[in-house]
Design a protein around this motif. Sequence first.
Motif, PDB file in Angstrom:
ATOM      1  N   THR A 165      -9.401   3.614   2.312  1.00  0.00           N
ATOM      2  CA  THR A 165      -9.348   2.209   1.886  1.00  0.00           C
ATOM      3  C   THR A 165      -8.314   1.973   0.786  1.00  0.00           C
ATOM      4  N   GLN A 166      -7.830   3.054   0.172  1.00  0.00           N
ATOM      5  CA  GLN A 166      -6.852   2.934  -0.913  1.00  0.00           C
ATOM      6  C   GLN A 166      -5.410   3.123  -0.445  1.00  0.00           C
ATOM      7  N   VAL A 167      -5.208   3.172   0.872  1.00  0.00           N
ATOM      8  CA  VAL A 167      -3.854   3.203   1.433  1.00  0.00           C
ATOM      9  C   VAL A 167      -3.430   1.763   1.700  1.00  0.00           C
ATOM     10  N   PRO A 168      -2.259   1.288   1.190  1.00  0.00           N
ATOM     11  CA  PRO A 168      -1.231   2.032   0.458  1.00  0.00           C
ATOM     12  C   PRO A 168      -1.328   1.889  -1.068  1.00  0.00           C
ATOM     13  N   THR A 169      -2.452   1.346  -1.570  1.00  0.00           N
ATOM     14  CA  THR A 169      -2.571   1.088  -3.008  1.00  0.00           C
ATOM     15  C   THR A 169      -2.289   2.330  -3.841  1.00  0.00           C
ATOM     16  N   ARG A 170      -2.836   3.471  -3.400  1.00  0.00           N
ATOM     17  CA  ARG A 170      -2.635   4.714  -4.148  1.00  0.00           C
ATOM     18  C   ARG A 170      -1.152   5.062  -4.259  1.00  0.00           C
ATOM     19  N   TRP A 171      -0.414   4.873  -3.170  1.00  0.00           N
ATOM     20  CA  TRP A 171       1.011   5.196  -3.170  1.00  0.00           C
ATOM     21  C   TRP A 171       1.786   4.242  -4.083  1.00  0.00           C
ATOM     22  N   ILE A 172       1.392   2.988  -4.078  1.00  0.00           N
ATOM     23  CA  ILE A 172       2.033   2.013  -4.968  1.00  0.00           C
ATOM     24  C   ILE A 172       1.796   2.406  -6.420  1.00  0.00           C
ATOM     25  N   ASP A 173       0.539   2.745  -6.756  1.00  0.00           N
ATOM     26  CA  ASP A 173       0.204   3.097  -8.141  1.00  0.00           C
ATOM     27  C   ASP A 173       0.985   4.315  -8.623  1.00  0.00           C
ATOM     28  N   GLN A 174       1.355   5.196  -7.709  1.00  0.00           N
ATOM     29  CA  GLN A 174       2.121   6.387  -8.077  1.00  0.00           C
ATOM     30  C   GLN A 174       3.620   6.127  -8.119  1.00  0.00           C
ATOM     31  N   GLY A 175       4.036   4.947  -7.684  1.00  0.00           N
ATOM     32  CA  GLY A 175       5.463   4.656  -7.655  1.00  0.00           C
ATOM     33  C   GLY A 175       6.199   5.362  -6.536  1.00  0.00           C
ATOM     34  N   ALA A 176       5.494   5.671  -5.446  1.00  0.00           N
ATOM     35  CA  ALA A 176       6.129   6.365  -4.327  1.00  0.00           C
ATOM     36  C   ALA A 176       7.148   5.462  -3.644  1.00  0.00           C
ATOM     37  N   SER A 177       8.274   6.049  -3.269  1.00  0.00           N
ATOM     38  CA  SER A 177       9.285   5.324  -2.497  1.00  0.00           C
ATOM     39  C   SER A 177       9.013   5.423  -1.002  1.00  0.00           C
ATOM     40  N   ARG A 178       8.432   6.556  -0.588  1.00  0.00           N
ATOM     41  CA  ARG A 178       8.069   6.779   0.806  1.00  0.00           C
ATOM     42  C   ARG A 178       6.802   7.620   0.850  1.00  0.00           C
ATOM     43  N   ALA A 179       6.033   7.449   1.910  1.00  0.00           N
ATOM     44  CA  ALA A 179       4.801   8.231   2.048  1.00  0.00           C
ATOM     45  C   ALA A 179       4.450   8.381   3.516  1.00  0.00           C
ATOM     46  N   ILE A 180       3.736   9.469   3.818  1.00  0.00           N
ATOM     47  CA  ILE A 180       3.297   9.724   5.190  1.00  0.00           C
ATOM     48  C   ILE A 180       1.931  10.400   5.144  1.00  0.00           C
ATOM     49  N   GLU A 181       1.058  10.050   6.051  1.00  0.00           N
ATOM     50  CA  GLU A 181      -0.250  10.689   6.146  1.00  0.00           C
ATOM     51  C   GLU A 181      -0.113  12.032   6.865  1.00  0.00           C
ATOM     52  N   ILE A 182      -0.788  13.042   6.321  1.00  0.00           N
ATOM     53  CA  ILE A 182      -0.845  14.344   6.990  1.00  0.00           C
ATOM     54  C   ILE A 182      -2.080  14.409   7.871  1.00  0.00           C
ATOM     55  N   VAL A 183      -3.221  14.106   7.278  1.00  0.00           N
ATOM     56  CA  VAL A 183      -4.471  14.204   8.016  1.00  0.00           C
ATOM     57  C   VAL A 183      -5.494  13.248   7.414  1.00  0.00           C
TER      58      VAL A 183
END
Length: 266
Positions: free
Chosen positions: A123-141
Amino acid sequence: MQYEGVLNKMRTEWGNPIQYFLILNKSFINVNQLIGLNLKINFEGYQCLNCGKSKKIFRQGFCYDCFISSPAVGDWIMRPELSTAHLGIEDRDLEYESKVQLQPHVVYLAVASDVKVGVTRKTQVPTRWIDQGASRAIEIVEVPNRYLAGITEIALKDKFTDKTNWRKMLQNDIVEVDLAAIRNSLELVLPDEVKPYYYNTPHEILELDYPVVQYPTKLKSLNLEKTPYFEGVLKGIKGQYLLFDDGTVFNVRTYEGFVVTLGVSN
């Protein structure tokens, strides 16, 4: 214009760029609209986010007493491999821990500086990535509980960092990598009980765009306890940081539970 209230991490809304909102008492502030304006931040005191008392904040917006007792900040939060709700074993409050731990979790790769591995609730996707300042992200599992996510992260920690270099992230010094290829190389190192979930996990790369008009070259981190008053022109927002014209950066999340007044002017 002036606002006063207790700092909580900024809320976010997906967009190009990402939209940021700060809630101070009953004021709902679109922080994107403050870019280019002069902000005055004044530290007024503390208010624990858990008990509401005016007690010095110890960590994560909680006073010391709440931090060592609340189930919301148990050790399994930072170390998901310590989760035990799937075994019916309580840490501090089994009802709370079951609610949080026994739901879908995602193990992911994100590029905020270097490639890092992390865990978050679905439920925290993509909020978690935004909070970390990620430029790109991909789910592994995607797995059904926090424990499985935790042991997956442990299995991958010898290949990737689990920390973000906040200085590189805020200077937009981002490594160029092929996240899809990296993700495809990880199947054999996943724990056996996790591998069945690997094949059913969508793995599109998400690109994130932040509202920044000027990245700092030299960084100064604002510490409200040492510098209780600050004034500067807002130049951008990334992760949970406000970026100012003189290179000062302010991590809003670090100062959750701090009471501030926020002045805004041209």
